[in-house]
Each structure stands twice: as C-alpha cells, then as structure tokens.
Design a protein around this motif. Sequence first.
Motif, mmCIF file in Angstrom:
data_model
loop_
_atom_site.group_PDB
_atom_site.id
_atom_site.type_symbol
_atom_site.label_atom_id
_atom_site.label_comp_id
_atom_site.label_asym_id
_atom_site.label_seq_id
_atom_site.Cartn_x
_atom_site.Cartn_y
_atom_site.Cartn_z
ATOM 1 N N PHE A 186 47.539 -8.447 80.843
ATOM 2 C CA PHE A 186 47.280 -7.690 82.074
ATOM 3 C C PHE A 186 48.567 -7.582 82.904
ATOM 4 N N TYR A 187 49.262 -8.682 83.043
ATOM 5 C CA TYR A 187 50.522 -8.767 83.803
ATOM 6 C C TYR A 187 51.549 -7.766 83.277
ATOM 7 N N ASN A 188 51.645 -7.651 81.960
ATOM 8 C CA ASN A 188 52.659 -6.784 81.349
ATOM 9 C C ASN A 188 52.424 -5.318 81.661
ATOM 10 N N GLU A 189 51.169 -4.918 81.871
ATOM 11 C CA GLU A 189 50.846 -3.506 82.077
ATOM 12 C C GLU A 189 50.507 -3.158 83.527
ATOM 13 N N CYS A 190 50.365 -4.160 84.365
ATOM 14 C CA CYS A 190 49.959 -3.923 85.760
ATOM 15 C C CYS A 190 51.155 -3.437 86.583
ATOM 16 N N ARG A 191 50.974 -2.319 87.273
ATOM 17 C CA ARG A 191 52.063 -1.742 88.079
ATOM 18 C C ARG A 191 52.024 -2.202 89.539
ATOM 19 N N HIS A 192 50.963 -2.878 89.917
ATOM 20 C CA HIS A 192 50.838 -3.341 91.298
ATOM 21 C C HIS A 192 51.392 -4.756 91.444
ATOM 22 N N PRO A 193 51.777 -5.160 92.663
ATOM 23 C CA PRO A 193 52.074 -6.580 92.888
ATOM 24 C C PRO A 193 50.870 -7.411 92.440
ATOM 25 N N LEU A 194 51.140 -8.457 91.650
ATOM 26 C CA LEU A 194 50.062 -9.247 91.039
ATOM 27 C C LEU A 194 50.129 -10.683 91.528
ATOM 28 N N ILE A 195 48.992 -11.210 91.937
ATOM 29 C CA ILE A 195 48.871 -12.585 92.425
ATOM 30 C C ILE A 195 48.043 -13.367 91.421
ATOM 31 N N TYR A 196 48.547 -14.534 91.034
ATOM 32 C CA TYR A 196 47.837 -15.384 90.064
ATOM 33 C C TYR A 196 46.913 -16.348 90.803
ATOM 34 N N ASN A 197 45.702 -16.535 90.266
ATOM 35 C CA ASN A 197 44.732 -17.468 90.844
ATOM 36 C C ASN A 197 44.018 -18.212 89.727
ATOM 37 N N GLY A 198 43.996 -19.546 89.795
ATOM 38 C CA GLY A 198 43.201 -20.293 88.819
ATOM 39 C C GLY A 198 43.804 -21.599 88.359
ATOM 40 N N ASP A 199 43.115 -22.713 88.650
ATOM 41 C CA ASP A 199 43.443 -24.040 88.104
ATOM 42 C C ASP A 199 44.848 -24.528 88.457
ATOM 43 N N LEU A 200 45.271 -24.288 89.694
ATOM 44 C CA LEU A 200 46.560 -24.805 90.149
ATOM 45 C C LEU A 200 46.297 -25.984 91.080
ATOM 46 N N LEU A 201 46.586 -27.187 90.577
ATOM 47 C CA LEU A 201 46.238 -28.414 91.306
ATOM 48 C C LEU A 201 47.447 -29.171 91.827
ATOM 49 N N THR A 202 48.632 -28.866 91.304
ATOM 50 C CA THR A 202 49.844 -29.585 91.703
ATOM 51 C C THR A 202 50.992 -28.590 91.911
ATOM 52 N N VAL A 203 52.049 -29.068 92.575
ATOM 53 C CA VAL A 203 53.253 -28.245 92.735
ATOM 54 C C VAL A 203 53.805 -27.862 91.368
ATOM 55 N N GLU A 204 53.739 -28.806 90.416
ATOM 56 C CA GLU A 204 54.245 -28.521 89.063
ATOM 57 C C GLU A 204 53.442 -27.391 88.410
ATOM 58 N N ASP A 205 52.137 -27.359 88.636
ATOM 59 C CA ASP A 205 51.309 -26.271 88.097
ATOM 60 C C ASP A 205 51.785 -24.916 88.632
ATOM 61 N N ILE A 206 52.057 -24.866 89.941
ATOM 62 C CA ILE A 206 52.523 -23.617 90.562
ATOM 63 C C ILE A 206 53.861 -23.204 89.959
ATOM 64 N N GLN A 207 54.764 -24.154 89.819
ATOM 65 C CA GLN A 207 56.088 -23.849 89.278
ATOM 66 C C GLN A 207 56.011 -23.369 87.830
ATOM 67 N N THR A 208 55.135 -23.976 87.044
ATOM 68 C CA THR A 208 54.977 -23.571 85.643
ATOM 69 C C THR A 208 54.532 -22.123 85.539
ATOM 70 N N ILE A 209 53.542 -21.746 86.350
ATOM 71 C CA ILE A 209 53.043 -20.372 86.329
ATOM 72 C C ILE A 209 54.105 -19.393 86.842
ATOM 73 N N SER A 210 54.797 -19.749 87.911
ATOM 74 C CA SER A 210 55.788 -18.821 88.483
ATOM 75 C C SER A 210 56.994 -18.650 87.553
ATOM 76 N N GLU A 211 57.310 -19.679 86.761
ATOM 77 C CA GLU A 211 58.404 -19.550 85.801
ATOM 78 C C GLU A 211 57.982 -18.720 84.588
ATOM 79 N N ARG A 212 56.749 -18.870 84.159
ATOM 80 C CA ARG A 212 56.266 -18.101 83.006
ATOM 81 C C ARG A 212 56.090 -16.618 83.357
ATOM 82 N N PHE A 213 55.712 -16.350 84.621
ATOM 83 C CA PHE A 213 55.464 -14.970 85.054
ATOM 84 C C PHE A 213 56.349 -14.658 86.267
#
Length: 313
Positions: A186-213
């Motif tokens: 979905f991220y690869n084809e979405c032309r709008h600003p995209l916000i991720y939501n789901g199962d983020l419990l720690t700062v490390e979780d947030i950083q992992t997602i933001s680095e991957r996407f």
Amino acid sequence: MQSTLPIHFAPLQGYTEAIYRQAHARIFGGVESYYTPFVRVEHGEIRKKDMREITLENNRGVQLIPQLIAPDVDKMELIIALFIEKGYKNVDINLGCPFPLLAKRHNGSGMLPYPEEVRELLTAAIKNHPDLQFSVKMRLGWENPEESLALLPLLNELPLTHIIMHPRLGKQQYKGEVDLKGFEAFYNECRHPLIYNGDLLTVEDIQTISERFPRLAGIMIGRGLLANPALALEYQQGHPLSEKDMQERLRLFHADVFAQYGNLLEGGDKQLLTKMKNFWEYLMPDGDRKAKKAIHKSNKLETYQAAVRSLLG
C-alpha cells in the motif's frame, strides 16, 4: 540522524475521551494531534455524549481532529453538520473499525469490500464540503489486503490530506500480527502522506517502522500510549523519563483525570470507580501486579485510592 516524525494519538472508544486527552496533553504531551473516537448516528440522532466530547471548551490545549463513522451519505452529512457547527475544519473518516456489529452494516472496515460504497461516501464528503479537509483511517481490508489496493486508484485521485493505515484485516480485530508486507504494498503505491498505526509499544518500535518506511508522514499510536503515556514525549526528546519524573507525572495524571471525572459523572462513587478502573486497563502493564489487582478488586473509593498510592509509590 533521522528527524522525529509527528506522533498522533489514536482514538479508542471509552479510553481517549476529552478528560483523558486534556490531562495527557497537559502532563505528558509529545503528541501533535488527538483523534476523537468516532462519532456515529444511533436511532436517527447523534449521542449527546459525543456532542459534549467534541466541544472545543472540553478540549482546551488539545489539537483535536474529529472522526466520524457512517454507512451512507445521509448519516455522514448529519455528523459533518455537527463538526461544522463546532468549528472544525478537518474531518477524519473511519474505514477501519473492526467491531463486527458495526462492520456487518458496512461501517468502518466493513465497507472496504464495497469500493462503490466507499467512492460514494468519500466523493460526497469532498464535493459537498469544499471548505473542509478530509483524511481517512483504514485497514488493509476486511477479508484480504487486496481490498485496500483495489481502493488505491480512488484514494489517490481524491484530495485527501493524509491516510492512516492500520495493517491488519478487519476480521482480525486486534489479534495476530500486523501485516507489514501488506502495508508495504500500500505504501509503495499511495500518493498521499501516509501515517502508520499499529502495535507500537516502545520508542524502538517507532524507530524500526520509520526506518523501514522512510517516506512516512507520521506515526499514530493508541494502546502503546495508553500503556506508557510518556511514549510520544520520550520519542521526541530522544531519551526516557527518569523513574522519579515518570512517577510524579503519573500521580498528577491520575489525580487530574480522577478529579475531572468526579466533577462530570452524576452516578456517584460507583460510577466513578468503574470509570477509573478502566483508566488502568492498559496503563503500566509492568506495574506491581498485587497493587493492580487491588485496584480492579476495590469496591470503595477509599480502597481504590489506597491501591493507587501503593502502585505509584
């Protein structure tokens, strides 16, 4: 070093109410915007509680985005009229709620398998209200991730401010793992600003997602912030709160919410006790088990307060 992303507080029915939002913004912060639990039409009208919850005077100090859920244009228009009356310029449309009773009536993620219904709802909102800005909170689908991909051509052509994606299926509710491969498609084809939501419990979780996407426009957190109200602040400042600072803020947070609900609720001690037990359902999952059990077993405010003092030290 990668700059931090804005954090948005996800709406959770029964938890992130106006009293909670105001106290959180005052005592913890770190959140760019708070989304209301969805407003819906029941028996032909909007609940008075929902009306009260979104009034600006009950949300001082909070950047608030109201959310609606509706299975058709008529119900949606009734809710949007309320938002306009209350002075809002931004509206979030819920296409993600997995609650089966609502979903089977084509509310929330229950509408995702029906692209023509999604088209009718979103295009009517945008056409009828050119002065408002609309966003969408959604899931990958109800039955399968192909449902969100099938909707992307429509979503991409609409002038949405952003999309919030929770990468589970509606039928999963909150069970199982998030589907990061489905999110990536979905991220690869979405032309709008995209916000991720789901199962983020720690700062490390947030950083992992933001680095991957790396093209994410923001992060939305719900249960992770209910468990650790300092999570957004700790991410933004780059270090955890000291134990002493955290304990003091939690004491202030609890006292504020307790006092405000005490003023609002008219059902006496029993209603207040029920509400405050809810406050602890996600909070401090690693806190002293004996004290947390005492909180949930308490049947008087005195025993409840004693258990809270024991937990918070």
